[in-house]
Motif scaffolding. Structure first.
Motif, short mmCIF file in Angstrom:
data_model
loop_
_atom_site.label_atom_id
_atom_site.label_comp_id
_atom_site.label_asym_id
_atom_site.label_seq_id
_atom_site.Cartn_x
_atom_site.Cartn_y
_atom_site.Cartn_z
N PRO A 115 -14.59 -45.58 26.67
CA PRO A 115 -15.08 -45.04 25.44
C PRO A 115 -16.21 -45.78 24.66
CG PRO A 115 -13.44 -46.97 25.44
CD PRO A 115 -13.72 -46.42 26.68
N LEU A 118 -16.64 -47.31 18.85
CA LEU A 118 -16.16 -46.45 17.68
C LEU A 118 -16.62 -47.24 16.51
CD1 LEU A 118 -12.65 -45.73 19.18
CD2 LEU A 118 -14.87 -44.32 18.89
N TYR A 126 -13.89 -47.21 10.40
CA TYR A 126 -13.40 -47.89 11.46
C TYR A 126 -12.14 -48.96 11.30
CZ TYR A 126 -13.14 -51.08 15.57
OH TYR A 126 -12.40 -51.81 16.76
N TYR A 129 -8.80 -47.70 10.92
CA TYR A 129 -8.41 -47.04 11.93
C TYR A 129 -7.99 -48.41 12.98
CZ TYR A 129 -8.83 -46.44 17.37
OH TYR A 129 -8.63 -46.57 18.60
N SER A 133 -4.39 -48.97 14.28
CA SER A 133 -4.02 -48.97 15.62
C SER A 133 -3.36 -50.22 16.28
CB SER A 133 -5.34 -48.68 16.53
OG SER A 133 -5.39 -48.81 17.97
N LYS A 139 2.38 -48.59 23.02
CA LYS A 139 1.30 -47.57 23.01
C LYS A 139 1.56 -46.80 24.21
CE LYS A 139 -1.97 -49.18 21.19
NZ LYS A 139 -3.15 -50.00 20.75
N THR B 431 -13.83 -54.28 23.10
CA THR B 431 -13.16 -54.05 21.60
C THR B 431 -13.65 -52.95 20.72
OG1 THR B 431 -14.34 -55.80 20.19
CG2 THR B 431 -12.05 -56.43 21.54
N SER B 434 -12.10 -49.21 21.94
CA SER B 434 -10.77 -49.12 21.91
C SER B 434 -9.82 -50.39 21.54
CB SER B 434 -10.08 -48.40 23.06
OG SER B 434 -10.30 -49.40 24.21
N THR B 435 -8.68 -50.12 21.18
CA THR B 435 -7.96 -51.27 20.76
C THR B 435 -7.49 -52.06 22.20
OG1 THR B 435 -6.17 -49.89 20.52
CG2 THR B 435 -7.28 -50.62 18.31
N LEU B 436 -7.19 -53.50 22.01
CA LEU B 436 -6.83 -54.15 23.30
C LEU B 436 -5.28 -54.09 23.49
CD1 LEU B 436 -8.80 -57.30 22.98
CD2 LEU B 436 -9.48 -55.27 24.05
N MET B 437 -4.63 -53.92 24.35
CA MET B 437 -3.13 -53.80 24.72
C MET B 437 -3.01 -55.36 24.61
SD MET B 437 -2.76 -51.34 27.96
CE MET B 437 -3.72 -49.95 28.11
#
Lengths: 183, 680
Positions: A115, A118, A126, A129, A133, A139, B431, B434-437
């Motif tokens: 990705p 972002l 952001y 979001y 998230s 997830k 980070t 995308s967000t972290l698991m």
């Protein structure tokens, strides 16, 4: 039992968002969704990306930046209510930004091995979001859709190839189906 | 550990089989609770000297490389006399160059020779070559010309490393007298004179020019009975103790301990090796680790049979039962993870079986009892970020021992997903995108068992590695091979070319619980050998393509890519507005909710061959399905993203019910061809 991954979050006060937007206008480095067309170059620079030359085979409504040197004088196509500018990050991810005739970036989309940044692309959106998230439980490995009162952020894909898009419904030119366009 | 009963029974079977055959044990076998280092010479009295090569692995799949990369494989002589081999390199030394081990030389009994191959791609794309190991005097069919498959991929030419050392003469040590395959218990293969360093090769400038061929001149007693079992066996008293007397010396124990040593230890971790006297086969399951002497004396019969690999050691069952609040349609297996070289192990359950990614990634909270430390790279700790569709995994790289099913223990680097703040904080480029698991409960699994079609997780392309010091992490584009997370299947000596996923059919409306089987290897044993009607769909092998590792699909006249992915819990595709999305407030948001079950089809086509076929499937109302309380469905589907138009198909777990699906690793070869492919 939480079954699926798509979670819709609400609750970010509009006032807070407005404040963020205001800050964005003060700090030109802040770009992405909601910023002006020139911010695309800022985004690209933030990711050390390369602007994509116009592709003659591209759809007229998706003209890209005229040249990396002259900046972002993207050709507007006929009566299309938006233009598209794109760049490629060092890791090979292609990013497209959708700009309304008003000059505002209303959507971004990407695809590639990993990705893009972002933080830059979503700009002032952001924060809401990220918090929404982070609150998602169970997830799915492949898809995430985060809907806040002001934005929609969809990330999909699998290991090695991810795609996604985000848009601000309130900024989408009237009559345009963002779901069909921003991709 | 429920497995133990089964596994020990298998061991009994294996040994009985071996003894019956009077044959050498071709593979190194180890079991989840004990290790059997191959070469059980069981019936010495009737065995003449023999030679047999055990080559592991037979596929060298380099994956996508960004720099000149070396890999190696081992050639072991499991016999009792020297094997005279010739290592034949590929027809050209570009892009694969055998940098160590080429030539003609003997391998003494029980000795292992390492062959090193360097991959230096000169351009973009995937390349394959073959090389051969030829044995002039072996006794097992196939050893006379064993083919090794080499495969690698690149996005372009890679820089040639600067030679760091002046290439010295590469001696090919050749014993002037052949190793004498004496049937006496004397050490085998004793070069009577020191190896002569004959300059046979002109240094080519490659940095590793030394074929360090074997015969060291040191007579060896390779199998030392005092070797302690590396793992602590779990004693399973129910197992008959028949396997204990692995070797009954027929001559006094002064002989060369050619047999097995480690074969024992199956029941009790004593392994105390009481070699001075003939081991007493104690039926009480005191394996005594010993087999100290397998006098290879006076044999008569010629070993002819090639040992058949035990058929059941490669089966790992997994469950689709939505236990522990797991999402539906997710298959979970259990594996054992140990501190390397110790018996300090833990079982990790709820490992998501994922043919969509490579490698093991486990939340640190599940491994905390092991006290793992990150791998050290020049004084720094190695970290990694891996990117998935919905988020990223961040954590350290630790090399551990992994035991799955009855396969040998493998030592592999894994990603320890840092959910307990035990490692450096995630760098911003992990980070930002995308967000972290962040935890098992958030992710819905304790870890990922990635057995997808690539050999490793592609540093600097699909993943990002880091050198971390304290809380500071710096990008590294070419982490050491030893730190790169690999598809664990590629580490197996035998079953290393892919996996087979088998799931039973489920009825309309779904099942509450289903058990599937993951077979390691394709065509390597009876249980993973494809039937004749299997269609092989070759996949895109260009890592720069969006459809890398995908096939071609056509839905309602629109062509796009397609992937097979057990880690996806539905059939995901955009339906050209043919199917109705579930409402946002539904528990099935993100899936399709047609008013009645709707039939649909997609046409699949191989990339690079003519295979094609239609897949018919149903799409049921996902809200109805999920409200049923069942866990396994073959008809839940959803849009891949928000776009209305078809742009590809993700064949998730519903596709796998009622099918046997073969997933071939990029560059690895089976009877179905060379990966990457999916066959069903």
């Amino acid at each position: 039992m939480k079954i699926v991954s798509f979670v819709w979050r609400k609750g970010t006060p509009a006032a807070l968002l407005a404040g963020c937007l205001l800050m964005g206008s003060v700090l030109p480095a802040r770009a992405g969704l909601g910023a002006n067309a020139a911010s695309v170059e800022t985004d690209a620079a933030a990711m050390q990306a390369t602007m994509v030359q116009p592709d003659s085979s591209a759809s007229a409504t998706e003209a890209t930046a005229a040249s990396a040197v002259s900046g972002l004088t993207a050709s507007s196509a006929q009566s299309a209510p938006y233009t598209v500018q794109s760049f490629v990050t060092p890791s090979g991810t292609t990013v497209r930004e959708y700009i309304a005739t008003s000059g505002t970036v209303f959507g971004v989309a990407w695809h590639g091995h990993r990705p893009p940044n972002l933080t830059a692309l979503l700009g002032s959106y952001y924060g809401e979001y990220a918090s929404a998230s982070a609150a998602v439980v169970h997830k799915d490995l492949h898809r995430s859709m985060i809907v806040t009162p002001n934005s929609v952020v969809v990330t999909t894909g699998r290991f090695g190839h991810v795609t996604g898009h985000a848009y601000v419904p309130g900024l989408v030119p009237s009559g345009l189906d963002a779901k069909a366009v921003v991709k | 550990m429920k497995r133990s009963y089964f596994i020990n029974a298998v061991l009994v079977f294996a040994l009985v089989t071996l003894m019956a055959n009077g044959a050498a044990f071709a593979q190194n076998l180890s079991f989840s609770d004990q290790t059997v280092e191959g070469d059980i010479t069981s019936d010495a009295k009737t065995r003449p000297p023999f030679a047999h090569l055990v080559i592991t692995p037979r596929n060298l799949a380099f994956g996508v490389v960004k720099a000149v990369t070396t890999k190696s494989f081992k050639v072991k002589n499991s016999g009792t006399m020297a094997a005279n081999i010739t290592v034949v390199p590929p027809s050209t030394d570009v892009p694969f160059n055998v940098t160590a081990g080429v030539g003609t030389y003997p391998i003494a009994a029980k000795q292992t020779q390492t062959i090193t191959v360097q991959f230096a791609p000169t351009g973009k794309g995937r390349v394959t070559q073959e090389m051969a190991i030829q044995c002039a005097n072996c006794n097992v069919l196939g050893d006379e010309n064993a083919i090794i498959h080499l495969a690698g991929n690149a996005r372009g030419a890679v820089p040639t490393p600067t030679p760091t050392a002046v290439p010295t003469v590469a001696p090919t040590p050749t014993p002037t007298t052949p190793a004498t395959p004496t049937p006496t218990p004397a050490p085998t293969a004793v070069p009577t004179t020191p190896p002569t360093a004959t300059p046979t090769a002109v240094p080519t400038g490659t940095p590793t020019p030394t074929p360090t061929a074997v015969p060291t001149g040191t007579p060896t007693s390779t199998a030392t009975p005092t070797v302690a079992p590396t793992q602590t066996p779990t004693p399973t008293p129910t197992t008959p103790p028949t396997e204990t007397p692995t070797a009954t010396p027929t001559t006094p124990a002064t002989a060369t301990p050619t047999a097995t040593a480690t074969a024992t230890a199956t029941q009790t971790p004593t392994a105390t090796a009481t070699p001075t006297t003939a081991p007493t086969p104690t039926p009480t399951s005191t394996p005594t680790a010993t087999a100290t002497a397998t006098p290879t004396a006076t044999a008569t019969a010629t070993p002819t049979a090639t040992p058949t690999p035990n058929p059941n050691l490669n089966t790992l069952s997994f469950s689709v039962n939505a236990a522990n609040n797991e999402p539906p349609n997710e298959g979970f297996a259990s594996i054992s993870v140990c501190v390397t070289g110790t018996s300090h192990c833990t079982t990790v359950n709820e490992m998501l079986v994922d043919t969509g990614s490579p490698g093991l990634r486990i939340f640190g909270s599940q491994l905390s009892s092991l006290g793992l430390t990150p791998n050290n790279n020049g004084g720094s700790e190695v970290g990694e970020c891996a990117f998935f569709g919905s988020g990223s995994t961040w954590g350290s790289i630790s090399t551990v021992d992994v035991k799955m099913a009855g396969e040998p223990t493998i030592t592999v680097p894994i990603q320890v997903i840092d959910d307990i703040n035990a490692f450096a904080p995630a760098p911003s480029d992990c980070t930002q995108g995308s967000t972290l698991m962040s935890s098992p409960s958030e992710a819905g699994f304790n870890g990922l068992l990635g057995v997808g079609p690539i050999p490793n997780d592609e540093p600097d392309l699909f993943t990002q590695y880091y050198n971390c010091s304290g809380s500071n992490c710096a990008d590294i584009s070419n982490p050491p091979n030893a730190d790169v997370v690999i598809n664990p299947v590629t580490a197996y000596p035998l079953d290393n070319n892919g996996v087979v996923v088998n799931l039973p059919s489920v009825p309309t409306g779904g099942s509450a619980a289903v058990t599937g089987t993951l077979y390691f290897g394709i065509g390597t044993r009876t249980n993973n050998t494809p039937g004749g009607s299997v269609g092989v769909y070759l996949e895109d092998s260009d890592p720069d393509d969006d459809n890398f590792l995908g096939i071609s699909t056509t839905y309602l006249g629109t062509a796009a890519g397609g992937v097979f992915d057990t880690g996806a819990n539905g059939l995901f595709f955009n339906s050209n507005s043919q199917l109705q999305n579930c409402v946002v407030s539904s528990i099935a948001v993100g899936f399709y909710c047609p008013t009645s079950t709707t039939g649909a089809s997609v046409v699949n086509a191989s990339i690079g061959s003519s295979t094609s076929g239609t897949v018919d499937f149903n799409v049921a109302n996902a809200q109805t399905l999920f409200n049923s309380g069942n866990a396994a469905f073959n008809d839940d589907a959803g849009p891949f993203d928000e776009a209305p138009t078809y742009d590809g198909f993700d064949f998730g777990l519903p596709f796998f019910f009622g099918r046997t699906v073969y997933v071939g690793i990029d560059g690895a070869t089976s009877s179905l061809g060379t990966g990457p492919y999916t066959a069903y």
